[in-house]
Design an enzyme around this catalytic site. Structure first.
Site, mmCIF file in Angstrom:
data_model
loop_
_atom_site.group_PDB
_atom_site.id
_atom_site.type_symbol
_atom_site.label_atom_id
_atom_site.label_comp_id
_atom_site.label_asym_id
_atom_site.label_seq_id
_atom_site.Cartn_x
_atom_site.Cartn_y
_atom_site.Cartn_z
ATOM 1 N N GLU A 1 60.197 75.498 48.330
ATOM 2 C CA GLU A 1 58.964 75.919 49.132
ATOM 3 C C GLU A 1 58.096 74.711 48.598
ATOM 4 O O GLU A 1 58.062 74.073 47.495
ATOM 5 C CB GLU A 1 58.752 76.759 48.463
ATOM 6 C CG GLU A 1 59.460 78.155 48.349
ATOM 7 C CD GLU A 1 59.276 79.066 46.979
ATOM 8 O OE1 GLU A 1 58.156 79.364 47.313
ATOM 9 O OE2 GLU A 1 59.561 80.269 47.439
ATOM 10 N N GLU B 1 62.959 80.264 40.809
ATOM 11 C CA GLU B 1 61.464 80.615 40.590
ATOM 12 C C GLU B 1 62.000 81.683 38.895
ATOM 13 O O GLU B 1 60.696 82.502 37.940
ATOM 14 C CB GLU B 1 60.429 80.869 40.387
ATOM 15 C CG GLU B 1 60.027 79.843 41.764
ATOM 16 C CD GLU B 1 58.357 79.407 42.304
ATOM 17 O OE1 GLU B 1 58.034 80.347 41.887
ATOM 18 O OE2 GLU B 1 58.159 78.878 42.468
HETATM 19 C C1 FCB Z 1 56.112 80.569 44.751
HETATM 20 C C2 FCB Z 1 57.064 82.315 45.044
HETATM 21 C C3 FCB Z 1 56.605 81.812 46.442
HETATM 22 C C4 FCB Z 1 55.306 82.240 46.789
HETATM 23 C C5 FCB Z 1 54.328 81.121 46.232
HETATM 24 C C6 FCB Z 1 53.107 80.680 46.590
HETATM 25 O O1 FCB Z 1 55.856 80.539 43.186
HETATM 26 O O2 FCB Z 1 58.470 81.590 44.705
HETATM 27 O O3 FCB Z 1 56.939 83.553 46.556
HETATM 28 O O4 FCB Z 1 54.526 83.732 46.191
HETATM 29 O O5 FCB Z 1 54.688 81.054 44.926
#
Ligand code: FCB
Length: 477
Positions: free
Chosen positions: A375, A173
């Site tokens: 994620e 990210e």
């Molecule tokens: C993302 C991050 C991760 C975590 C989630 C909730 O943006 O990559 O580290 O904090 O959000």
């Protein structure tokens, strides 16, 4: 509880689908002084008054630096085939460059061996936000040299761990680092400077390109990719003829959230609708940079949490659940939270269809490229009940709906290769500290005790079946 609907219909995932859980070094490891680790920008930032809720730091976190065998046991007990973790750059290069710290490499060797003994492969992220403080002291991602140091780090880690890591992710990210870390200053390193932010965009992407080449040289044949978080931008047509205005706003928001990092990687250029203030200036973009950044990757990782909805409105006179749109959008448009969508306790909208739309869009942008959801998950008000259990029904519902979106996308032809839940463990949620719990495993922070939540059993059942039951018509929560 049973997850099967009355119709009993089930949606299967492709054969060989990767089922995993994700974490990041600073959020779980603790042991920030152990074995020669140097300070990272998050060590510094979390000590600044008022920057992290409750003054929390990552000093202890989940203590996974010491408890990794237990974490590996949990992954194995859930039947997961892959663990996405991140490598702490300041454990490997305590000052960001120069002297390599062998003890840091040894820790990740031991972690990867513990995983391998349990039949779990490792997906390693090289940079999940914990930049060595020494590099920040020289300008951090706002200066080009950091990208070169990142390539040195990738090369050293590739040479040492290449035989143990299954898949490499260069950056996590980068837009969050740029926007929260360098533009707004609400994440480490706490810089609030538009020029530094625009520069950090280009230098992170350059770091990705250089690290990809370095990894390929150090570990021939190893799959290398990048993880971007993506936000589908959805407009609601309006009866008063604002369709064109809304479409222009959609293009600006999409370039801001997605294209700014996706287009350079896939197409070798910054998108034309990027607001001028966010664009890296031409003077920073040297000959050959865009070719390096867009060198073919082996897969794309996508993190998905929430969508952005836009409609006609007055940013200066907003109604309830309306918000200012991204900068660079013309007047007459607002972001809003549609009434039919719930939010999590992060106040993030829940919209599984946004995930489906993104997967379809990416498979059109990059036909055939394997995609991983690296994620996805939600925070909830989890607590240990008198029976010693954590019944996180909201998280089960969230995962069920989002996995259904993934299965549908795969069924509709998207080359989706795997899914990683965020997160294996409750952990240090950046500026929110330990207050926001995202884990499928509860962590009692004073003792470090792990308690698998109900959602972990749900997730394990889905992974084992490689299929999910259809969504129930009603939910118990
Ligand atoms: C993302 C991050 C991760 C975590 C989630 C909730 O943006 O990559 O580290 O904090 O959000």
């Amino acid at each position: 509880m049973t997850y099967v609907t009355p119709s009993g219909e089930s949606l299967a995932f492709p054969e060989g689908f990767t089922w995993g859980a994700a974490t990041a070094a600073y959020q779980i490891e603790g042991a920030t002084d152990a074995d020669g680790r140097g300070p990272s920008v998050w060590d510094t930032f979390s000590r600044l008054p008022g920057k992290v809720r409750g003054g929390d730091t990552g000093d202890v976190a989940c203590d996974s630096y010491h408890r990794y065998p237990e974490d590996a046991d949990i992954l194995a007990s859930l039947g997961l085939s892959s663990y996405r973790f991140s490598i702490s750059w300041p454990r490997i290069f305590p000052t960001g460059a120069g002297q390599l710290n062998q003890a840091g490499l040894d820790y990740y060797k031991a972690l990867l061996d513990a995983l391998a003994e349990r039949g779990i492969s490792g997906a390693a992220t090289l940079f999940h936000w914990d930049l060595p403080q020494a590099l920040q002291d020289q300008g951090g991602w706002a200066v080009r040299d950091t990208a070169l140091r990142f390539a040195d780090y990738a090369s050293a880690v590739g040479a040492a761990l290449g035989d143990r890591v299954e898949r490499w992710i260069t950056l996590n990210e980068p837009n969050v680092v740029t926007d929260l870390g360098y533009l707004l200053g609400i994440h480490a390193p706490g810089v609030a400077d538009a020029a530094a932010a625009a520069a950090s965009t280009h230098h992170q992407l350059l770091g990705h390109g250089l690290a990809t080449a370095a990894l390929r040289a150090a570990v021939p044949g190893a799959p290398v990719g990048i993880t971007l978080n993506m936000t589908p931008v959805i407009v609601t047509p309006d009866a008063n003829g604002s369709a064109e205005l809304l479409e222009r706003a959609r293009l600006v928001a999409d370039a801001t959230h997605n294209g700014r990092f996706l287009d350079p990687v896939l197409f070798g250029c910054y998108p034309e609708h990027t607001p001028a203030a966010l664009m890296p200036p031409d003077s920073l973009i040297r000959d050959g940079d865009m070719a390096l950044i867009s060198a073919p990757i082996d897969f794309l990782g996508m993190n998905y949490y929430r969508p952005q909805h836009l409609r006609a409105g007055d940013p200066a006179n907003r109604r309830l659940r309306e918000y200012p749109p991204v900068p660079g959008t013309e007047d007459g448009v607002v972001e809003y939270y549609p009434d039919h969508l719930e939010t999590t306790n992060m106040d993030w909208l829940i919209d599984p269809d946004g995930l489906y739309q993104l997967l379809v869009r990416l498979s059109q942008d990059a036909p055939g490229l394997p995609l991983y959801v690296t994620e996805n998950g939600r925070a909830a008000e989890d607590y240990v009940n008198p029976d010693g259990k954590v019944d996180d029904l909201e998280r089960i519902k969230y995962l069920h709906q989002h996995l259904e979106a993934c299965a549908r996308a795969a069924r509709d032809g998207v080359n989706l290769a795997g899914y990683y839940v965020w997160s294996l463990l409750d952990n240090f949620e950046w500026a929110y500290g330990y207050q926001k719990r995202f884990g499928i495993v509860y962590v009692d922070f004073p003792t470090g005790r792990r308690i698998p939540k109900a959602s972990s059993a749900f997730y394990a059942a889905v992974a084992q079946a490689n299929a999910i039951p259809a969504l129930p018509e009603t939910w118990p929560v």
